[in-house]
Scaffold this motif. Structure first.
Motif, short mmCIF file in Angstrom:
data_model
loop_
_atom_site.label_atom_id
_atom_site.label_comp_id
_atom_site.label_asym_id
_atom_site.label_seq_id
_atom_site.Cartn_x
_atom_site.Cartn_y
_atom_site.Cartn_z
N THR A 186 0.82 -1.21 0.00
CA THR A 186 0.00 0.00 0.00
C THR A 186 0.86 1.26 0.00
O THR A 186 0.47 2.27 -0.59
CB THR A 186 -0.94 0.02 1.22
N ASP B 218 -2.93 5.08 0.89
CA ASP B 218 -4.31 4.89 1.34
C ASP B 218 -5.07 4.03 0.33
O ASP B 218 -5.53 4.53 -0.71
CB ASP B 218 -4.99 6.24 1.51
N SER B 219 -5.23 2.76 0.63
CA SER B 219 -5.94 1.86 -0.29
C SER B 219 -7.45 2.05 -0.22
O SER B 219 -8.18 1.69 -1.14
CB SER B 219 -5.58 0.41 0.02
N ARG B 220 -7.94 2.60 0.89
CA ARG B 220 -9.38 2.77 1.06
C ARG B 220 -9.97 3.74 0.05
O ARG B 220 -11.17 3.69 -0.24
CB ARG B 220 -9.68 3.25 2.49
N TYR C 70 -9.46 3.65 -2.96
CA TYR C 70 -9.59 2.93 -4.23
C TYR C 70 -10.25 1.57 -3.98
O TYR C 70 -9.62 0.52 -4.10
CB TYR C 70 -8.22 2.76 -4.88
N PRO C 71 -11.53 1.58 -3.64
CA PRO C 71 -12.21 0.32 -3.29
C PRO C 71 -12.25 -0.68 -4.43
O PRO C 71 -12.31 -1.89 -4.18
CB PRO C 71 -13.63 0.79 -2.91
N GLU D 282 -8.49 -2.31 -4.37
CA GLU D 282 -7.96 -2.97 -3.17
C GLU D 282 -8.08 -4.49 -3.21
O GLU D 282 -7.09 -5.20 -2.94
CB GLU D 282 -8.64 -2.41 -1.92
#
Length: 478
Positions: free
Chosen positions: A344, A352-354, A356-357, A360
């Motif tokens: 990540t 921040d992977s969140r 890019y839902p 992920e």
């Protein structure tokens, strides 16, 4: 790597086939331009399946053999055009010299005609080109049997020497083992071997972070203050060369060496330089070492002060045993959470992977395929940072390269990372593979070599190669 050079060679070949100089030659020889156009068409057919072939060669030996045939044909075509260009240039210079002396003389194309037949055992240029076309036609037919397809495969958009520098922001895990090693390095108790210098080894498979861990130790603030002298030497060569390693140690600690220094002189200098000084030596990436080599390397180091240490990284536990390591740390893989944390940091903006839902879950599956190897995670994380489309991430996840087997233990993740370089960067990078392992590159000289090979192109007809030299870092991504 050689296959990227093949792709680059084809690109250069296409440009030369379309050059004005060659057109002049064809006109003077009264040959039909259709002949070279046909040669070009055959080369294009082969070129269109190179992407697929480059990927499949790792799992299909027949494809690899096919690529060898392509290389042979392309290099013969290059040789022919080189010889023609050389003679055409000579004739042009002769004509210029004649004009400068006040006499006018047209290019002597008859001489060119007589000359160009010689290298081909009295065959005419026309028959030589026809023979080459026939060879390429046969190669093109074989691509169908091998199942090579146009535009298929991953789209194209010797480990270098290591240094002691490390980016600690991209390091995860290893905290426990690092603290234990630092404590050992700072210990001045009587050494276990009865000498003033002991050895600690870090052993593990390629790509699992041995070098990174050694870099963390080498750059630890307390460790730096503890030792009077430090040296980082990347061994890397599969043959341990005692003289080269000794020279490298001397250079690292600020001692001059001369090209004609014998091993005896080098060892005397090293003995004097480290005498009564607390010395830390890192030997990174040791492949093979014979007991006699280790004994010879160790002798001048025995004069170092008590508490001196050697850290060696190697894929082979045998090398660690030969060096009589008092401690050997078998470095394992990263845990799934550690692998994801590292990924990540590199694959997503701000880590921040969140945000890019859609990416992920694909990213997690890719990380699982890396099997806990930090180098694999880093390579693909860095690659995917520049790919924002879901389809691009899925292409990486579903690539056939994950199932490839190679004779050189190249990680599939690294093959994928290499395949996704842009064509200009790929050919420049691949060119470096012709140099021996651990070769020290000089930027300016390397750029000149790229220029000579025709790898640098500005895309502007009014821009000279020399003017591109300053921007070649951007052109080839160096």
């Amino acid at each position: 790597m050689a296959d990227a050079l093949l792709s680059a060679s084809l690109q250069v070949l296409f440009e030369r086939l379309a050059s004005r100089e060659l057109a002049k030659f064809i006109w003077a020889q009264k040959l039909s331009p259709d002949l070279l156009n046909e040669l070009k068409r055959k080369l294009v057919v082969v070129h269109k399946v190179l992407n697929d072939a480059e990927m499949k060669q790792f799992s299909d030996p027949l494809v690899k053999m096919w690529l060898v045939q392509v290389k042979d044909a392309v290099y013969h075509a290059e040789d022919l055009l080189d010889e023609i260009a050389t003679e055409a240039l000579r004739c042009e210079i002769e004509a210029s010299d004649s004009q400068a002396s006040g006499t006018h003389q047209a290019w002597n194309w008859e001489k060119v005609s007589a000359w160009v037949k010689a290298p081909f055992a009295n065959q005419s240029m026309e028959s030589s080109v026809k023979k080459m076309i026939a060879k390429l036609e046969k190669i093109a037919e074989e691509k169908e049997k091998l199942g090579l397809k146009e535009g298929e495969g991953d789209k194209l958009s010797p480990r270098p020497p290591t240094t002691s520098l490390v980016d600690e922001s991209s390091v995860v895990g290893r905290d426990g083992i690092k603290e234990e090693m630092v404590k050992w390095l700072l210990s001045d108790k009587e050494n276990a071997t009865g000498n003033n210098i002991d050895v600690m080894s870090i052993v593990g498979i390629g790509g699992n972070g041995k070098t990174t861990l050694a870099q963390l130790l080498y750059n630890h603030d307390t460790v730096k203050q503890h030792f009077h002298l430090k040296a980082w030497v990347c061994v890397s060569s599969q043959i341990f060369l005692i003289e080269e390693v000794t020279k490298s140690i001397l250079k690292e600690i600020g001692s001059e060496t001369k090209p004609d220094d014998t091993l005896n002189l080098l060892q005397l200098k090293l003995k004097e330089r480290v005498g009564n000084k607390k010395f830390l030596l890192v030997l990174d990436d040791v492949w093979d070492m014979k007991p006699n080599d280790w004994d010879d390397l160790r002798k001048p180091l025995l004069t170092a002060a008590e508490g001196s240490k050697i850290v060696v990284t190697s894929r082979s536990e045998t090398a660690a045993k030969i060096m009589r390591a008092v401690r050997t740390h078998h470095l394992g893989i990263l845990s799934p959470p550690e692998s994801w944390s590292l990924f990540t940091k590199l694959a997503f903006p701000n880590g921040d992977s969140r945000a890019y839902p859609g990416l992920e879950p694909i990213g997690r599956k890719i990380v699982d395929k890396c099997q806990g190897l930090p180098l694999a995670v880093k390579a693909l994380g860095s690659l995917l940072y520049y790919k924002a489309e879901k389809r691009e991430w899925e292409d990486i996840l579903n690539s056939e390269t994950w199932h490839s087997q190679t004779d050189h233990e190249i990680l599939p993740s690294l093959i994928l990372s290499y395949q996704h370089l842009s064509p200009p960067v790929k050919r420049c990078f691949a060119y470096c593979s012709i140099f021996p392992k651990d070769y020290e590159f000089h930027k300016e000289k390397l750029i000149l070599l790229w220029m000579a090979e025709g790898f640098l192109h500005s895309g502007q007809s009014n821009r000279r190669m020399e003017e591109m030299k300053g921007g070649s870092r951007e052109e080839c991504g160096t």
